[in-house]
Design an enzyme around this catalytic site. Structure first.
Site, PDB file in Angstrom:
ATOM      1  N   ARG A 108       0.820  -1.220   0.000  1.00  0.00           N
ATOM      2  CA  ARG A 108       0.000   0.000   0.000  1.00  0.00           C
ATOM      3  C   ARG A 108       0.849   1.264   0.000  1.00  0.00           C
ATOM      4  NH1 ARG A 108      -3.185  -2.894   3.642  1.00  0.00           N
ATOM      5  NH2 ARG A 108      -4.904  -3.915   2.561  1.00  0.00           N
ATOM      6  N   LYS A 130       0.073  11.166 -10.835  1.00  0.00           N
ATOM      7  CA  LYS A 130      -0.725  10.175 -11.575  1.00  0.00           C
ATOM      8  C   LYS A 130       0.192   9.094 -12.099  1.00  0.00           C
ATOM      9  CE  LYS A 130      -4.722  12.201 -13.833  1.00  0.00           C
ATOM     10  NZ  LYS A 130      -5.289  12.521 -15.149  1.00  0.00           N
ATOM     11  N   GLU A 172       3.450  18.896 -24.593  1.00  0.00           N
ATOM     12  CA  GLU A 172       2.858  19.104 -23.266  1.00  0.00           C
ATOM     13  C   GLU A 172       3.164  20.516 -22.741  1.00  0.00           C
ATOM     14  OE1 GLU A 172       0.784  16.892 -22.343  1.00  0.00           O
ATOM     15  OE2 GLU A 172       1.502  14.856 -22.793  1.00  0.00           O
ATOM     16  N   LYS A 214       1.661  23.124 -13.991  1.00  0.00           N
ATOM     17  CA  LYS A 214       1.010  21.851 -13.650  1.00  0.00           C
ATOM     18  C   LYS A 214       0.857  21.705 -12.132  1.00  0.00           C
ATOM     19  CE  LYS A 214       0.483  16.998 -14.504  1.00  0.00           C
ATOM     20  NZ  LYS A 214       0.874  15.791 -15.228  1.00  0.00           N
ATOM     21  N   GLU A 224      -8.752  15.258  -9.925  1.00  0.00           N
ATOM     22  CA  GLU A 224      -9.380  15.499 -11.222  1.00  0.00           C
ATOM     23  C   GLU A 224     -10.897  15.548 -11.145  1.00  0.00           C
ATOM     24  OE1 GLU A 224      -7.355  13.650 -14.507  1.00  0.00           O
ATOM     25  OE2 GLU A 224      -9.204  13.657 -15.683  1.00  0.00           O
ATOM     26  N   ARG A 228      -8.205  19.965 -12.769  1.00  0.00           N
ATOM     27  CA  ARG A 228      -7.184  19.091 -13.361  1.00  0.00           C
ATOM     28  C   ARG A 228      -7.593  18.602 -14.743  1.00  0.00           C
ATOM     29  NH1 ARG A 228      -3.246  14.759 -10.256  1.00  0.00           N
ATOM     30  NH2 ARG A 228      -1.886  14.456 -12.064  1.00  0.00           N
ATOM     31  N   ASN A 232      -6.251  17.828 -19.717  1.00  0.00           N
ATOM     32  CA  ASN A 232      -6.589  16.852 -20.769  1.00  0.00           C
ATOM     33  C   ASN A 232      -6.744  17.505 -22.130  1.00  0.00           C
ATOM     34  OD1 ASN A 232      -6.657  14.663 -19.002  1.00  0.00           O
ATOM     35  ND2 ASN A 232      -8.704  15.245 -18.319  1.00  0.00           N
ATOM     36  N   HIS A 235      -6.035  15.701 -25.350  1.00  0.00           N
ATOM     37  CA  HIS A 235      -5.869  14.272 -25.044  1.00  0.00           C
ATOM     38  C   HIS A 235      -7.081  13.418 -25.372  1.00  0.00           C
ATOM     39  CE1 HIS A 235      -2.294  15.727 -23.128  1.00  0.00           C
ATOM     40  NE2 HIS A 235      -1.917  14.510 -22.778  1.00  0.00           N
ATOM     41  N   HIS A 239      -5.598  10.647 -27.455  1.00  0.00           N
ATOM     42  CA  HIS A 239      -5.484   9.237 -27.059  1.00  0.00           C
ATOM     43  C   HIS A 239      -5.996   8.307 -28.151  1.00  0.00           C
ATOM     44  CE1 HIS A 239      -4.949   9.868 -22.441  1.00  0.00           C
ATOM     45  NE2 HIS A 239      -3.794   9.782 -23.075  1.00  0.00           N
ATOM     46  N   HIS A 249       3.157   9.538 -27.893  1.00  0.00           N
ATOM     47  CA  HIS A 249       2.188  10.336 -27.133  1.00  0.00           C
ATOM     48  C   HIS A 249       2.214  11.830 -27.514  1.00  0.00           C
ATOM     49  CE1 HIS A 249      -0.405  11.169 -23.710  1.00  0.00           C
ATOM     50  NE2 HIS A 249       0.398  12.169 -23.389  1.00  0.00           N
TER      51      HIS A 249
HETATM   52  N1  LIG Z   1       1.234  10.272 -15.458  1.00  0.00           N
HETATM   53  C1  LIG Z   1       1.001  11.349 -16.185  1.00  0.00           C
HETATM   54  O1  LIG Z   1       0.479  12.350 -15.682  1.00  0.00           O
HETATM   55  C2  LIG Z   1       1.383  11.342 -17.637  1.00  0.00           C
HETATM   56  C3  LIG Z   1       1.320  12.539 -18.373  1.00  0.00           C
HETATM   57  C4  LIG Z   1       1.761  12.513 -19.694  1.00  0.00           C
HETATM   58  C5  LIG Z   1       2.207  11.337 -20.259  1.00  0.00           C
HETATM   59  N2  LIG Z   1       2.218  10.192 -19.520  1.00  0.00           N
HETATM   60  C6  LIG Z   1       2.709   8.937 -20.086  1.00  0.00           C
HETATM   61  O2  LIG Z   1       4.087   9.081 -20.396  1.00  0.00           O
HETATM   62  C7  LIG Z   1       4.429   8.187 -21.449  1.00  0.00           C
HETATM   63  C8  LIG Z   1       5.253   8.923 -22.475  1.00  0.00           C
HETATM   64  O3  LIG Z   1       6.388   9.468 -21.868  1.00  0.00           O
HETATM   65  P1  LIG Z   1       7.837   9.424 -22.563  1.00  0.00           P
HETATM   66  O4  LIG Z   1       7.751   9.965 -23.920  1.00  0.00           O
HETATM   67  O5  LIG Z   1       8.782  10.013 -21.591  1.00  0.00           O
HETATM   68  O6  LIG Z   1       8.001   7.848 -22.739  1.00  0.00           O
HETATM   69  P2  LIG Z   1       9.124   6.751 -22.518  1.00  0.00           P
HETATM   70  O7  LIG Z   1       9.402   6.572 -21.073  1.00  0.00           O
HETATM   71  O8  LIG Z   1       8.613   5.585 -23.255  1.00  0.00           O
HETATM   72  O9  LIG Z   1      10.431   7.336 -23.213  1.00  0.00           O
HETATM   73  C9  LIG Z   1      10.494   7.417 -24.610  1.00  0.00           C
HETATM   74  C10 LIG Z   1      11.741   6.703 -25.147  1.00  0.00           C
HETATM   75  O10 LIG Z   1      12.898   7.479 -24.854  1.00  0.00           O
HETATM   76  C11 LIG Z   1      13.890   6.659 -24.226  1.00  0.00           C
HETATM   77  N3  LIG Z   1      14.626   7.547 -23.322  1.00  0.00           N
HETATM   78  C12 LIG Z   1      14.224   7.999 -22.107  1.00  0.00           C
HETATM   79  N4  LIG Z   1      15.124   8.894 -21.628  1.00  0.00           N
HETATM   80  C13 LIG Z   1      16.116   8.976 -22.531  1.00  0.00           C
HETATM   81  C14 LIG Z   1      17.313   9.743 -22.602  1.00  0.00           C
HETATM   82  N5  LIG Z   1      17.639  10.646 -21.652  1.00  0.00           N
HETATM   83  N6  LIG Z   1      18.121   9.579 -23.677  1.00  0.00           N
HETATM   84  C15 LIG Z   1      17.777   8.691 -24.677  1.00  0.00           C
HETATM   85  N7  LIG Z   1      16.638   7.967 -24.673  1.00  0.00           N
HETATM   86  C16 LIG Z   1      15.824   8.112 -23.612  1.00  0.00           C
HETATM   87  C17 LIG Z   1      13.115   5.568 -23.557  1.00  0.00           C
HETATM   88  O11 LIG Z   1      13.913   4.422 -23.372  1.00  0.00           O
HETATM   89  C18 LIG Z   1      11.970   5.327 -24.547  1.00  0.00           C
HETATM   90  O12 LIG Z   1      12.409   4.469 -25.561  1.00  0.00           O
HETATM   91  C19 LIG Z   1       3.125   7.661 -22.012  1.00  0.00           C
HETATM   92  O13 LIG Z   1       2.942   6.339 -21.578  1.00  0.00           O
HETATM   93  C20 LIG Z   1       2.070   8.575 -21.396  1.00  0.00           C
HETATM   94  O14 LIG Z   1       0.819   7.936 -21.228  1.00  0.00           O
HETATM   95  C21 LIG Z   1       1.835  10.176 -18.221  1.00  0.00           C
HETATM   96 ZN   LIG Z   2      -0.004  13.858 -22.215  1.00  0.00          ZN
END
Ligand SMILES: NC(=O)c1ccc[n+]([C@@H]2O[C@H](COP(=O)([O-])OP(=O)(O)OC[C@H]3O[C@@H](n4cnc5c(N)ncnc54)[C@H](O)[C@@H]3O)[C@@H](O)[C@H]2O)c1
Ligand SMILES: [Zn+2]
Length: 338
Positions: A108, A130, A172, A214, A224, A228, A232, A235, A239, A249
């Site tokens: 937990r 999140k 973003e 943010k 949310e 919040r 979106n 999105h 999505h 994304h």
């Molecule tokens: N929780 C939230 O509030 C929230 C908000 C927006 C997006 N998201 C989520 O985030 C994800 C997308 O994030 P992302 O684009 O960071 O994805 P990711 O973590 O998949 O990273 C993208 C790619 O870049 C590579 N990478 C990461 N850091 C690197 C670096 N410094 N140098 C070289 N390569 C690197 C990773 O290995 C991966 O292949 C989605 O799943 C989305 O749904 C969550």
């Molecule tokens: Zn996003």
């Protein structure tokens, strides 16, 4: 270095943004931490990670599954982690979403820190607590909200990102400016060239601005129920685009923002010159504004913001001015067909 706090119901996060902050050892000096990262980052930063106990996930969205959450639980169990143990997610949004969920639910709740390495994660995904994983082909269907205790965003890590991953993060930041900050929007227009050259000072400024916007929204409405939902923007359509086109994304959200801004023009809340400015700024960061092929919006039916045949969606009244209203699903579909 810019330091701030995000304080919400599930906890308070110290957020540090900077350039060349030094390695992880500086932030986790004498703790027995467990680092969770992905294969790509292990390849790039393995030497820095050497002193730590490291668990490795596959890179990208594949890592965001219940199967990998179960594996993390097993790894945590094998290490006899307790609720006092600190887990560090070292990676992009996929890593922080999956690790955040595993850490929030194992016993937990373990202690969590996020050392974010993509622009998308530093500007958005790692802020606000999140977390979650995908299920049955749908994004983020399973998850929770719980604030980490520390977030470290060192923009120097962005230098190793691929051009495409790097650009995706600006979607973003543009979103935050569009919904809440006209001044940041103008700065984005002015600073595009410097930002795309990966000038560290410019990136530090833009990430810090995103953190500020943010954090404010999340502090107002962590769960949310209202404010919040503004985050979106882009999105609801984004999505669906992400799911069907397989675009990353950030690119899918860029397309979603253009379509949702047009929907606001059609509703009469946004003037078309502001819509054009939004489209222009998205284009100037090398992001797509259309898919080039038609996208079915069936994923909207699984949208978490849906109530009956309506969605509580962000509507723009200008650049930096937005509100949440109930929008019939049909308007999103009509926008696609327009
Ligand atoms: N929780 C939230 O509030 C929230 C908000 C927006 C997006 N998201 C989520 O985030 C994800 C997308 O994030 P992302 O684009 O960071 O994805 P990711 O973590 O998949 O990273 C993208 C790619 O870049 C590579 N990478 C990461 N850091 C690197 C670096 N410094 N140098 C070289 N390569 C690197 C990773 O290995 C991966 O292949 C989605 O799943 C989305 O749904 C969550
Ligand atoms: Zn996003």
């Amino acid at each position: 270095m810019i330091e701030s706090w995000l304080s919400a119901g599930t906890g308070s996060t110290r957020i540090v943004v900077g350039k060349s902050l030094g390695g992880m050892a500086l932030f986790y000096p004498d703790e027995r931490v467990t680092i969770v990262t992905d294969e790509t980052l292990l390849g790039l930063y393995g030497a820095m990670l050497k002193p730590f106990d490291v668990i490795v996930l596959p890179s990208g969205e594949t890592g965001k599954s219940l199967g990998h959450v179960e594996r993390l639980y097993e790894e945590f169990c094998a290490r006899k982690l307790t609720r006092e143990s600190l887990v560090v997610a070292f990676g992009g949004g996929a890593v922080s979403d999956c690790v955040g969920f595993a850490a929030a639910t194992y016993l937990r709740g373990l202690r969590l820190s996020i050392f974010a390495t993509t622009l998308l994660a530093q500007a958005d995904a790692a802020i606000g607590g999140k977390n979650g994983v995908n299920l049955g082909g749908y994004k983020n269907l399973v998850g929770t909200i719980r604030q980490p205790e520390l977030c470290v965003f060192d923009v120097e890590y962005l230098l190793s990102l691929s051009e495409r991953e790097f650009r995706g993060g600006f979607a973003e930041i543009i979103k935050h400016a569009v919904i809440a900050d006209a001044e940041l929007f103008s700065e984005l227009e002015i600073r595009a060239a410097r930002a795309l050259e990966r000038d560290l000072g410019t990136l530090e400024y833009l990430v810090a601005q995103s953190v500020r916007i943010k954090s404010k929204v999340v502090q107002e409405d962590e769960n949310e129920s209202d404010a919040r939902r503004l985050l979106n923007f882009g999105h609801t359509i984004g999505h669906s685009v992400e799911l069907q086109s397989g675009l990353p994304h950030g690119e899918a959200v860029a397309i979603g923002m253009v379509r949702e801004a047009r929907l606001c023009v059609a509703r009469g809340t946004l003037i078309s010159s502001d819509c054009n400015r939004i489209e222009d700024v998205i284009r100037s960061y090398g992001l797509p504004t259309d898919t080039g092929s038609s996208i079915s919006l069936s994923a909207i039916e699984r949208d978490k913001k849906r109530t009956g045949d309506q969605i509580q969606a962000p509507i723009l009244r200008g650049i930096g001015l937005s509100g949440v209203v109930r929008v019939p699903l049909s308007e999103f579909v009509e926008e696609r067909e327009a």
